[in-house]
Design an enzyme around this catalytic site. Structure first.
Site, PDB file in Angstrom:
ATOM      1  N   SER A  29      -2.220   3.908   7.924  1.00 17.14           N
ATOM      2  CA  SER A  29      -1.231   3.943   6.852  1.00 17.14           C
ATOM      3  C   SER A  29       0.064   3.268   7.285  1.00 17.14           C
ATOM      4  O   SER A  29       0.939   3.042   6.467  1.00 17.14           O
ATOM      5  CB  SER A  29      -0.950   5.388   6.450  1.00 17.14           C
ATOM      6  OG  SER A  29      -0.253   6.037   7.484  1.00 17.14           O
ATOM      7  N   CYS A  30       0.171   2.972   8.580  1.00 17.79           N
ATOM      8  CA  CYS A  30       1.350   2.242   9.061  1.00 17.79           C
ATOM      9  C   CYS A  30       1.345   0.830   8.495  1.00 17.79           C
ATOM     10  O   CYS A  30       0.296   0.300   8.146  1.00 17.79           O
ATOM     11  CB  CYS A  30       1.336   2.132  10.580  1.00 17.79           C
ATOM     12  SG  CYS A  30       1.641   3.665  11.415  1.00 17.79           S
ATOM     13  N   VAL A  31       2.519   0.240   8.431  1.00 21.45           N
ATOM     14  CA  VAL A  31       2.630  -1.117   7.907  1.00 21.45           C
ATOM     15  C   VAL A  31       3.367  -1.960   8.942  1.00 21.45           C
ATOM     16  O   VAL A  31       4.332  -1.492   9.543  1.00 21.45           O
ATOM     17  CB  VAL A  31       3.407  -1.118   6.571  1.00 21.45           C
ATOM     18  CG1 VAL A  31       3.599  -2.534   6.061  1.00 21.45           C
ATOM     19  CG2 VAL A  31       2.688  -0.299   5.528  1.00 21.45           C
ATOM     20  N   GLY A  76      -1.026  -0.304   5.593  1.00 24.26           N
ATOM     21  CA  GLY A  76      -0.902   0.572   4.434  1.00 24.26           C
ATOM     22  C   GLY A  76      -2.223   0.983   3.828  1.00 24.26           C
ATOM     23  O   GLY A  76      -2.361   1.093   2.614  1.00 24.26           O
TER      24      GLY A  76
END
Lengths: 188, 211
Positions: free
Chosen positions: A30-32, A117
């Site tokens: 979910s990190c960008v 994401g």
């Protein structure tokens, strides 16, 4: 390209370098990652962002708390020294931008690319509320506000990504498990 | 490995609880997979969430991860992580087990891991219940196969601002007729509001046991 210096950026970290170099980040769920690039002097920056907003000013809308002229205020502290700036989308954008302009990038030529994401567990709540979607929304909103154009993205989905940002060409290669490699191209 | 949240006495007690859990886990797995298992003493790590990969290893390695929520007296998240190589071996054991009927599909390996995660989480939570008098349950597991960091980063992101404790239980199973142990990681991240409940219960239970 493989002989270029490879810099690994971990969660909540960021790096700004001049070509030739490869800035890499592995295991994005979910990190960008936000990548900014100035093709003139070939200066690029990458931030591995975990959260959409820094908690310091969580009451306001993201990005609103910074004065509109922050781009011109050089050398100003952008976050308290004990707060990791690259953890949050709003502070990360400013930190990257400032560091790049300090290194000689022109603020008018900088463009952005984003990747990550994803929503890793399909049974989770709808993606609108997912951390990944919120990160992307926040970053796009900030970039729009600062008039930095997003020229390419590889976001969403349910697969983790690893990113290699080649500074000599400005190309971004995205790897997923199973060995597939694709390039972020001008797709927006 | 400890951090400042738990005192050495509390950590000892936590370790003791997990050792009891590990014994029960081996029995439960034997029943499930109809195969003999030896289990090494589990290694317990109590660390801050963003240090998780110092225990799990390469953040880019492919793992199968089962996610569960903890509910009840102590809320939070639980993960059961099995690296891909180890998963293949578990799958192999399951396929050759007499008691299990495995449908031949791509997802069969994942559902084996999902079920083992379900069993182990239940067993460890039961030992916390028995020794700390805390009622903790876990929700239905959901599984994903991807890079280790990718499956955990959302929770670490959400927890890193709030939570200070992450418990990783490293379990080594040695199946009969196999030389190499199977490493699995069970991760518990209590919510910040539940952390005090958990540490208080551990302290209280420890006090009662040791007088």
């Amino acid at each position: 390209m493989s002989v270029d210096k490879r810099i690994i950026v971990n969660m909540g970290e960021g790096a700004v370098r001049r070509a030739p170099a490869v800035i890499a980040s592995v295991g994005l769920g979910s990190c960008v990652v936000l990548m900014l690039y100035d093709p003139g002097p070939r200066i690029g920056g990458l931030a591995h962002i975990l959260l959409p907003n820094s908690p310091v000013h969580s009451s306001g809308e993201c990005g609103q708390r910074y004065p509109d002229n922050w781009k011109r205020q050089r050398g100003e502290n952008i976050a308290p020294p004990d707060k990791p700036v690259y953890l949050y989308a709003d502070t990360a954008l400013i930190a990257l931008f400032k560091e790049m302009t300090c290194m000689g990038a022109s603020s008018f030529n900088i463009y952005a690319m984003i990747a990550g994401g994803a929503r890793m567990f399909s049974e989770d709540e709808p993606s609108v509320n997912g951390m990944g979607a919120r990160n992307i929304m926040s970053i796009k909103k900030l970039l729009k506000r600062e008039k930095i154009s997003v020229i390419g993205e590889d976001t969403g989905g349910s697969q983790g990504r690893s990113v290699d940002f080649h500074l000599d060409s400005g190309r971004v290669m995205v790897r997923t498990i199973g060995g597939s490699i694709r390039e972020i191209i001008d797709n927006v | 490995m400890t951090n400042n949240i738990l005192t050495p006495e509390q950590f000892d007690y936590l370790e003791e609880m997990m050792n009891i859990g590990a014994g029960n886990a081996a029995t439960a797995l034997e029943q499930f997979l109809k195969s003999k298992f030896d289990m090494c003493m589990p290694i317990i790590h109590a660390i801050v969430p963003h240090k998780a990969f110092s225990v799990i290893g390469d953040p880019a390695q492919t793992v199968t991860c089962v996610k569960m929520n903890m509910i009840g007296d102590c809320t939070g998240k639980m993960f059961f992580v099995v690296p891909q190589k180890q998963q293949e071996r578990l799958e192999n054991i399951a396929i050759h087990s007499d008691g299990l009927e495995i449908k031949n599909s791509d997802k069969s390996g994942i559902s084996v891991v999902e079920e083992i995660g379900n069993i182990l989480a239940g067993v460890y939570l039961t030992s916390i219940h028995d020794l700390c008098r805390l009622n903790i349950y876990h929700t239905i597991p959901v599984a994903a196969t991807d890079m280790a960091q990718a499956v955990l980063d959302e929770t670490i992101a959400m927890m890193s601002a709030k939570s200070e404790l992450l418990i990783i239980i490293v379990n080594k199973f040695l199946a009969a007729e196999q030389d190499e142990a199977i490493d699995t990681y069970l991760i518990m991240i209590p919510d910040v509001n539940s952390l005090k409940t958990l540490t208080d219960s551990i302290r209280e239970a420890n006090r009662l046991v040791r007088g």
